[in-house]
Each structure stands twice: as C-alpha cells, then as structure tokens.
Write a protein that holds these residues in place. Structure first.
Motif, PDB file in Angstrom:
ATOM      1  N   TRP A 158     -11.234  89.337  27.102  1.00  0.00           N
ATOM      2  CA  TRP A 158     -11.600  90.600  27.744  1.00  0.00           C
ATOM      3  C   TRP A 158     -11.862  91.719  26.738  1.00  0.00           C
ATOM      4  O   TRP A 158     -12.141  92.862  27.128  1.00  0.00           O
ATOM      5  N   LEU A 159     -11.827  91.408  25.447  1.00  0.00           N
ATOM      6  CA  LEU A 159     -11.990  92.439  24.421  1.00  0.00           C
ATOM      7  C   LEU A 159     -13.466  92.788  24.262  1.00  0.00           C
ATOM      8  O   LEU A 159     -14.237  92.064  23.628  1.00  0.00           O
ATOM      9  N   THR A 160     -13.881  93.899  24.826  1.00  0.00           N
ATOM     10  CA  THR A 160     -15.253  94.369  24.735  1.00  0.00           C
ATOM     11  C   THR A 160     -15.406  95.338  23.562  1.00  0.00           C
ATOM     12  O   THR A 160     -14.422  95.725  22.920  1.00  0.00           O
ATOM     13  N   LYS A 161     -16.631  95.749  23.320  1.00  0.00           N
ATOM     14  CA  LYS A 161     -16.886  96.754  22.279  1.00  0.00           C
ATOM     15  C   LYS A 161     -16.100  98.027  22.559  1.00  0.00           C
ATOM     16  O   LYS A 161     -15.476  98.608  21.650  1.00  0.00           O
ATOM     17  N   GLU A 162     -16.094  98.462  23.807  1.00  0.00           N
ATOM     18  CA  GLU A 162     -15.399  99.697  24.163  1.00  0.00           C
ATOM     19  C   GLU A 162     -13.893  99.561  23.964  1.00  0.00           C
ATOM     20  O   GLU A 162     -13.228 100.508  23.516  1.00  0.00           O
ATOM     21  N   ALA A 163     -13.335  98.398  24.301  1.00  0.00           N
ATOM     22  CA  ALA A 163     -11.901  98.179  24.121  1.00  0.00           C
ATOM     23  C   ALA A 163     -11.523  98.197  22.644  1.00  0.00           C
ATOM     24  O   ALA A 163     -10.482  98.743  22.259  1.00  0.00           O
ATOM     25  N   ILE A 164     -12.378  97.596  21.818  1.00  0.00           N
ATOM     26  CA  ILE A 164     -12.125  97.619  20.372  1.00  0.00           C
ATOM     27  C   ILE A 164     -12.123  99.049  19.858  1.00  0.00           C
ATOM     28  O   ILE A 164     -11.245  99.447  19.095  1.00  0.00           O
ATOM     29  N   PHE A 165     -13.098  99.839  20.288  1.00  0.00           N
ATOM     30  CA  PHE A 165     -13.158 101.230  19.849  1.00  0.00           C
ATOM     31  C   PHE A 165     -11.901 101.990  20.272  1.00  0.00           C
ATOM     32  O   PHE A 165     -11.374 102.817  19.515  1.00  0.00           O
ATOM     33  N   ALA A 166     -11.408 101.747  21.502  1.00  0.00           N
ATOM     34  CA  ALA A 166     -10.221 102.439  21.996  1.00  0.00           C
ATOM     35  C   ALA A 166      -8.994 102.092  21.153  1.00  0.00           C
ATOM     36  O   ALA A 166      -8.199 102.972  20.789  1.00  0.00           O
ATOM     37  N   ILE A 167      -8.823 100.801  20.846  1.00  0.00           N
ATOM     38  CA  ILE A 167      -7.666 100.386  20.047  1.00  0.00           C
ATOM     39  C   ILE A 167      -7.796 100.897  18.620  1.00  0.00           C
ATOM     40  O   ILE A 167      -6.812 101.341  18.012  1.00  0.00           O
ATOM     41  N   VAL A 168      -9.001 100.856  18.070  1.00  0.00           N
ATOM     42  CA  VAL A 168      -9.218 101.375  16.721  1.00  0.00           C
ATOM     43  C   VAL A 168      -8.938 102.874  16.678  1.00  0.00           C
ATOM     44  O   VAL A 168      -8.440 103.399  15.678  1.00  0.00           O
ATOM     45  N   PHE A 169      -9.223 103.583  17.771  1.00  0.00           N
ATOM     46  CA  PHE A 169      -8.910 105.012  17.848  1.00  0.00           C
ATOM     47  C   PHE A 169      -7.401 105.238  17.743  1.00  0.00           C
ATOM     48  O   PHE A 169      -6.944 106.157  17.052  1.00  0.00           O
ATOM     49  N   VAL A 170      -6.624 104.399  18.419  1.00  0.00           N
ATOM     50  CA  VAL A 170      -5.161 104.499  18.335  1.00  0.00           C
ATOM     51  C   VAL A 170      -4.698 104.239  16.902  1.00  0.00           C
ATOM     52  O   VAL A 170      -3.820 104.938  16.372  1.00  0.00           O
ATOM     53  N   ILE A 171      -5.288 103.232  16.259  1.00  0.00           N
ATOM     54  CA  ILE A 171      -4.950 102.944  14.861  1.00  0.00           C
ATOM     55  C   ILE A 171      -5.284 104.134  13.975  1.00  0.00           C
ATOM     56  O   ILE A 171      -4.520 104.508  13.088  1.00  0.00           O
ATOM     57  N   GLY A 172      -6.436 104.752  14.227  1.00  0.00           N
ATOM     58  CA  GLY A 172      -6.826 105.915  13.446  1.00  0.00           C
ATOM     59  C   GLY A 172      -5.854 107.067  13.611  1.00  0.00           C
ATOM     60  O   GLY A 172      -5.516 107.758  12.642  1.00  0.00           O
ATOM     61  N   ALA A 173      -5.378 107.294  14.851  1.00  0.00           N
ATOM     62  CA  ALA A 173      -4.408 108.361  15.098  1.00  0.00           C
ATOM     63  C   ALA A 173      -3.099 108.076  14.377  1.00  0.00           C
ATOM     64  O   ALA A 173      -2.461 108.974  13.821  1.00  0.00           O
ATOM     65  N   THR A 174      -2.688 106.820  14.378  1.00  0.00           N
ATOM     66  CA  THR A 174      -1.453 106.442  13.689  1.00  0.00           C
ATOM     67  C   THR A 174      -1.581 106.640  12.188  1.00  0.00           C
ATOM     68  O   THR A 174      -0.680 107.182  11.533  1.00  0.00           O
ATOM     69  N   ARG A 175      -2.694 106.234  11.636  1.00  0.00           N
ATOM     70  CA  ARG A 175      -2.899 106.376  10.191  1.00  0.00           C
ATOM     71  C   ARG A 175      -3.070 107.837   9.789  1.00  0.00           C
ATOM     72  O   ARG A 175      -2.862 108.185   8.624  1.00  0.00           O
ATOM     73  N   ALA A 176      -3.451 108.673  10.749  1.00  0.00           N
ATOM     74  CA  ALA A 176      -3.519 110.109  10.452  1.00  0.00           C
ATOM     75  C   ALA A 176      -2.151 110.630  10.048  1.00  0.00           C
ATOM     76  O   ALA A 176      -2.034 111.521   9.192  1.00  0.00           O
ATOM     77  N   PHE A 177      -1.087 110.103  10.653  1.00  0.00           N
ATOM     78  CA  PHE A 177       0.274 110.470  10.280  1.00  0.00           C
ATOM     79  C   PHE A 177       0.759 109.678   9.064  1.00  0.00           C
ATOM     80  O   PHE A 177       1.454 110.212   8.198  1.00  0.00           O
ATOM     81  N   GLU A 178       0.399 108.418   9.004  1.00  0.00           N
ATOM     82  CA  GLU A 178       0.920 107.530   7.958  1.00  0.00           C
ATOM     83  C   GLU A 178       0.410 107.880   6.563  1.00  0.00           C
ATOM     84  O   GLU A 178       1.188 107.933   5.596  1.00  0.00           O
ATOM     85  N   SER A 179      -0.879 108.127   6.429  1.00  0.00           N
ATOM     86  CA  SER A 179      -1.475 108.295   5.108  1.00  0.00           C
ATOM     87  C   SER A 179      -0.909 109.480   4.332  1.00  0.00           C
ATOM     88  O   SER A 179      -0.438 109.318   3.195  1.00  0.00           O
ATOM     89  N   PRO A 180      -0.912 110.710   4.878  1.00  0.00           N
ATOM     90  CA  PRO A 180      -0.346 111.824   4.106  1.00  0.00           C
ATOM     91  C   PRO A 180       1.154 111.680   3.877  1.00  0.00           C
ATOM     92  O   PRO A 180       1.684 112.149   2.866  1.00  0.00           O
ATOM     93  N   THR A 181       1.844 111.027   4.807  1.00  0.00           N
ATOM     94  CA  THR A 181       3.281 110.821   4.638  1.00  0.00           C
ATOM     95  C   THR A 181       3.568 109.939   3.440  1.00  0.00           C
ATOM     96  O   THR A 181       4.445 110.233   2.610  1.00  0.00           O
ATOM     97  N   LEU A 182       2.841 108.838   3.310  1.00  0.00           N
ATOM     98  CA  LEU A 182       3.042 107.943   2.171  1.00  0.00           C
ATOM     99  C   LEU A 182       2.618 108.600   0.864  1.00  0.00           C
ATOM    100  O   LEU A 182       3.254 108.404  -0.173  1.00  0.00           O
ATOM    101  N   GLN A 183       1.531 109.386   0.895  1.00  0.00           N
ATOM    102  CA  GLN A 183       1.110 110.103  -0.310  1.00  0.00           C
ATOM    103  C   GLN A 183       2.195 111.068  -0.779  1.00  0.00           C
ATOM    104  O   GLN A 183       2.484 111.167  -1.972  1.00  0.00           O
TER     105      GLN A 183
END
Length: 387
Positions: free
Chosen positions: A73-98
C-alpha cells in the motif's frame, strides 16, 4: 540504506526526476520551519535525550516504510508523508548532535574529533548504500526493516553517553532568544561566509539526487550500481577524513577550504559528462574528498567560534543551511533535470559552484585569509565520563 531504497522505489513508481527532487524538498521543509524552535530546545534541554528520542522516531518511520512496502500500500504520497516525518525528526536531531560533540573533547582536539566523527559517518555511508542496493533485490521492505533496527540501536547507544557538566540555566523562550543564533551569525561575517559557501556550492553542485537516473538511464547499472554510486563520494570522504584526523590542517585553512570547494565543482562537471561507470565513480570519490575538507574546516571553525550556551541555536541555523544545500539542492536538481535533462542540470551546477567560489573570495576576504583555527572558548569544555 534507506536513502537508496527511497530513491529507487520512488523512481520505479513514477519515473519522474521531479518526484526525486520532491523527496529532498519534503525532508527540508520541516527543518526550515522548525529552525528557531529546535535550536532553543537544544540549548535548554539534555542534548543526549533529544538525540535518543529522534533516533527512536526515525526507527518507527523506517518500520512504517517496511510494513507499507511489504503489504503493497506504499504509494508515492505515503512515502512523501513518512519522509516528511523523518525530516521533522532530523530537524531536531542534527543541530543537537552538532552541539553535543564540542562538549565531549577539549577545544584543541575538536578538529580531530570532527574528522573522526566524519570518518565513522562516512564508513556507514560507504557500506550502507552498497548494502542497500544489494538488499533491494529482496525487496524494499528488507532494506527498511534493517534500517529500523539500526536506528533503534543507535538510540540505545546514545543513551550510554555520559558527560559531567552543569546544564546551562534555561533561558526564557522569547523572540530575542529564539533569534539569538541568527543574530550571532550575522555579527560574525566569517561564520556567515563559511556556512553560506557550503550552502550555495552544494545547492548548485549536488548531483546525488539524480543518481537513480544516471544508474537507470545513462550508466545502465541497476540498483546495485546505484548503491556503488551512492557510496563513491563517501569513499573519498572517508579517506580524507582519516587523513585529517591524523594530520589536521594547521595553516592556510581558508585557502584550503576554498580550493576544496572549487575541486568539488570540477568533479561535479566531470561526473555530469561521464558515460563510463568507472570514471563516474572516480569523479564522485573526488567530489566526496573535496567536500570533506570543506566540512571539517567549516564545522571546526563554527563550533570553536561559538560559546557552548549558543551552540544549539547556531547549529540549528547551520543545519538549515546544510539542509538547504542537501535537501533543497536535491529538489533544485530534480526541477532543473526535468527542464534541461540530467546531464545539463549537473553540468550547470558544477559551473555554478566555481562561480560561487570566485564571488565568495571577494565577499569574505577574512575567511579566505584565515590561517589557523582558534580556541576562544577553551575554558568552557565539559569533562567526559566513560560508561
């Protein structure tokens, strides 16, 4: 591994260069909108806990990709939605690790620590794409499941870090405190020049978003070849990072950084015109090596020039620049390739990188003339306790 699987799966579903660019855009947008918030969080709370939570959420996101791929059931739109969540998470992770790294070592060892940290990262970047391309033969769910396990394992490892230090007083969340990172960078033109040089060079010269097209249509190598192409920049970056960890740059670091970015642009142009798989791999390896020199100099310079209580907010702004150059650069590459074709898009980006180097030498002469990396905040270092 996950990057290779997402790129190949999206291209198989859509055969669209624009959609490949969209993968980068949906990862970048959360970092852009959350930049001021995540920096303040990194300066107010335990950076280890933030990183641990972020990695765990990424593990859950990878598990969702695995389940969706397995059940179909993984469509293009579903991939984009999950990747958006990953992007939001990495928004916090990246500067924290730096912001976390400078508290683990004395300031005089920070350039070596950044180089060794980059070496570890690049080792994973080498192994991951090649392994991801190989595992994709068993289906994307196999790649995503492995990624999920590794993300959760990384979350557990972060919890083992021990630092003996006094947490800074939690500054009230005001507009002034939220904008403090921007104000700090604006007050120091050399720092602004360093992070903006990386922004425009990688934004224009980034070719990695189009690697699925090169692997599928130009070099005809398949998913395994895509994995090798993804790994090639990391091979060059790893060898350079190990060299810099053992022999850190001591003089003329500004000249060296600008020269490295220029080589990055030339290597991008060579890759754009290559139709020979071996030459393409070599060009990507040189691209990765030159980029690593710039990364180590820029990261060391920015962290050493920033006091610890500001590192989260400055790192957040820096992460936006990095995200712009990487994720938004992928979107730019996808759009340009849709208009001009992949070869002309990558070639134009390489030329643009050379132009940026020339302009930045004139705009930021202090950065270009930087001789040594200074230690202005040596007294603020935390003591590390092993676990």
């Amino acid at each position: 591994m996950q990057i290779v699987a997402v790129g190949w799966q999206v291209y198989q579903l859509t055969h669209s260069a624009f959609d490949l660019g969209m993968v980068g855009l949906v990862q970048f947008l959360p970092a852009l909108f959350l930049a001021l918030v995540v920096g303040h969080v990194a300066d107010r709370y335990d950076r280890r806990k933030i990183a641990r939570i972020c990695l765990f959420i990424e593990g859950l996101a990878a598990a969702a990709l695995a389940v969706g791929s397995y059940h179909g059931w993984l469509t293009k739109e579903a991939i984009f939605a999950i990747v958006f969540v990953i992007g939001a998470t990495r928004a916090f992770e990246s500067p924290t690790l730096q912001a976390l790294v400078p508290g683990l070592v004395p300031p005089k060892l920070l350039p070596r620590a950044i180089a060794w940290s980059a070496s570890a990262t690049q080792t994973a970047v080498i192994i991951g794409p090649a392994l991801g391309g190989f595992m994709y033969v068993m289906g994307p769910s196999a790649v995503y499941t492995s990624s999920s396990v590794l993300f959760i394992g990384a979350s557990l490892l972060v919890s083992l870090i021990r630092i003996e230090s006094v947490l800074p007083r939690r500054e009230p969340a005001t507009v002034k405190s939220l904008l403090a990172g921007i104000a700090f960078i604006k007050s120091r033109p050399a720092i602004l020049g360093a992070i903006s040089l990386d922004l425009f060079a990688v934004l224009l010269g980034g070719a990695t978003a189009l690697l699925p097209i090169y692997a599928h249509d130009i070099l005809a190598t398949g998913p395994l070849g895509l994995g090798l192409l993804r790994s090639a920049p990391a091979v060059g970056a790893l060898s350079t990072a190990i060299f810099l960890a053992r022999r850190p740059l001591s003089r003329r670091v500004g000249h060296t950084m600008f020269a490295a970015v220029a080589v990055f642009g030339v290597a991008t142009m060579v890759f754009a015109l290559s139709h020979w798989f071996i030459l393409s791999l070599m060009a990507l390896a040189v691209l990765g090596a030159s980029d690593m020199i710039s990364v180590v100099v820029r990261s060391s310079f920015v962290q050493l020039e920033t006091p610890d209580h500001m590192r989260g907010r400055v790192s957040a702004v820096n992460s936006v620049f990095i995200g712009t150059s990487n994720q938004l650069g992928e979107f730019e590459s996808g759009v340009t390739a849709a208009w001009l074709g992949p070869v002309h898009a990558v070639l134009l980006g390489g030329v643009g990188t050379i132009v940026v180097v020339v302009l930045w030498i004139r705009l930021f002469p202090t950065l270009f003339g930087l001789d040594r990396l200074a230690n202005p905040h040596a007294a603020t270092t935390a003591t590390v306790k092993t676990s």
